[in-house]
Scaffold this active site. Structure first.
Site, PDB file in Angstrom:
ATOM      1  N   ASP A   1     -26.079  -1.472  41.276  1.00  0.00           N
ATOM      2  CA  ASP A   1     -26.914  -2.344  42.093  1.00  0.00           C
ATOM      3  C   ASP A   1     -26.499  -2.219  43.557  1.00  0.00           C
ATOM      4  O   ASP A   1     -25.650  -1.397  43.911  1.00  0.00           O
ATOM      5  CB  ASP A   1     -26.842  -3.794  41.591  1.00  0.00           C
ATOM      6  CG  ASP A   1     -25.451  -4.408  41.782  1.00  0.00           C
ATOM      7  OD1 ASP A   1     -24.559  -3.751  42.362  1.00  0.00           O
ATOM      8  OD2 ASP A   1     -25.251  -5.557  41.357  1.00  0.00           O
TER       9      ASP A   1
ATOM     10  N   LYS B   1     -30.717   0.516  35.807  1.00  0.00           N
ATOM     11  CA  LYS B   1     -29.787  -0.557  36.189  1.00  0.00           C
ATOM     12  C   LYS B   1     -29.883  -1.726  35.218  1.00  0.00           C
ATOM     13  O   LYS B   1     -28.872  -2.206  34.695  1.00  0.00           O
ATOM     14  CB  LYS B   1     -30.079  -1.036  37.613  1.00  0.00           C
ATOM     15  CG  LYS B   1     -29.111  -2.122  38.081  1.00  0.00           C
ATOM     16  CD  LYS B   1     -29.564  -2.771  39.378  1.00  0.00           C
ATOM     17  CE  LYS B   1     -30.629  -3.796  39.110  1.00  0.00           C
ATOM     18  NZ  LYS B   1     -30.946  -4.660  40.256  1.00  0.00           N
TER      19      LYS B   1
END
Length: 207
Positions: A147, A129
């Site tokens: 996310d 991420k």
């Protein structure tokens, strides 16, 4: 439903704001290694924290990411309200060996997904991420920042059955593939799609 909401946003003022933000990211191609490194520090700070806090800290510390000692960084991060000030200071110091060549390294990769693999392997504190976040913020289009906001939107629109507590590499890439399909359907790049979904969840266009 998600596709419809994105198509509506594409015909609104939000589209102009997102276009401007993407231009800011693209401008990183002309910035030096040190600016890329400071953006990397921002992405290290946002893990298990918030983009808003990361932006605030980045503005306050700025060039300090390049030279402050670990103790000084810890003190500043604590004063500025970061919960994980010790770990983040440690990660920034460890990453500093790349401050003079991070741009050169990434630009040497044939595509950004190879660059992402390098970041995850070599920068302590960066998962898929955060590495994707960094790459998007320095102007790359073809990686997804998965996310909690993105996961909730995908779950609420029945693209995924449940919201995973953590993401293995395999699961991350599977969900990235779902986002690639949505991007194709909406005629957006992943970099743009992320900002549209983020706006749907938060009412904000950040970075």
């Amino acid at each position: 439903m998600l596709i419809k909401k994105i198509e509506e946003l594409k015909n609104s003022e939000v589209a102009r704001i997102i276009e401007e933000r993407i231009k800011e990211f693209k401008a990183f191609k002309d910035k030096p290694n040190e600016e890329w490194f400071k953006e990397l520090c921002f992405c290290l700070l946002t893990a298990n924290s918030s983009a808003e806090l990361g932006i605030k800290i980045q503005k306050e510390i700025d060039d300090g990411f390049l030279y402050l000692s670990q103790e000084e960084l810890e003190k500043r991060l604590r004063e500025l309200g970061h919960r994980f000030y010790k770990k983040r200071a440690e990660y920034i110091i460890k990453a500093r060996k790349y401050k003079d060549n991070i741009k050169d390294i990434i630009q040497n990769f044939r595509d950004e997904k190879r660059g992402r693999e390098f970041l995850v392997k070599h920068i302590k504190g960066l998962g898929y991420k955060e590495a994707s976040h960094f790459l998007r913020n320095v102007g790359y289009d073809n990686v997804a920042i998965i996310d909690r906001h993105i996961l909730r939107e995908l779950h609420d629109n029945n693209y995924i059955k449940e919201i995973p507590k953590s993401l293995s590499k395999k699961r991350y890439l599977e969900i990235e593939k779902i986002l690639e399909d949505i991007a194709r359907e909406t005629r957006l790049k992943l970099s743009e799609l992320d900002l549209y979904i983020w706006y749907l969840r938060t009412g904000k266009v950040l970075k």
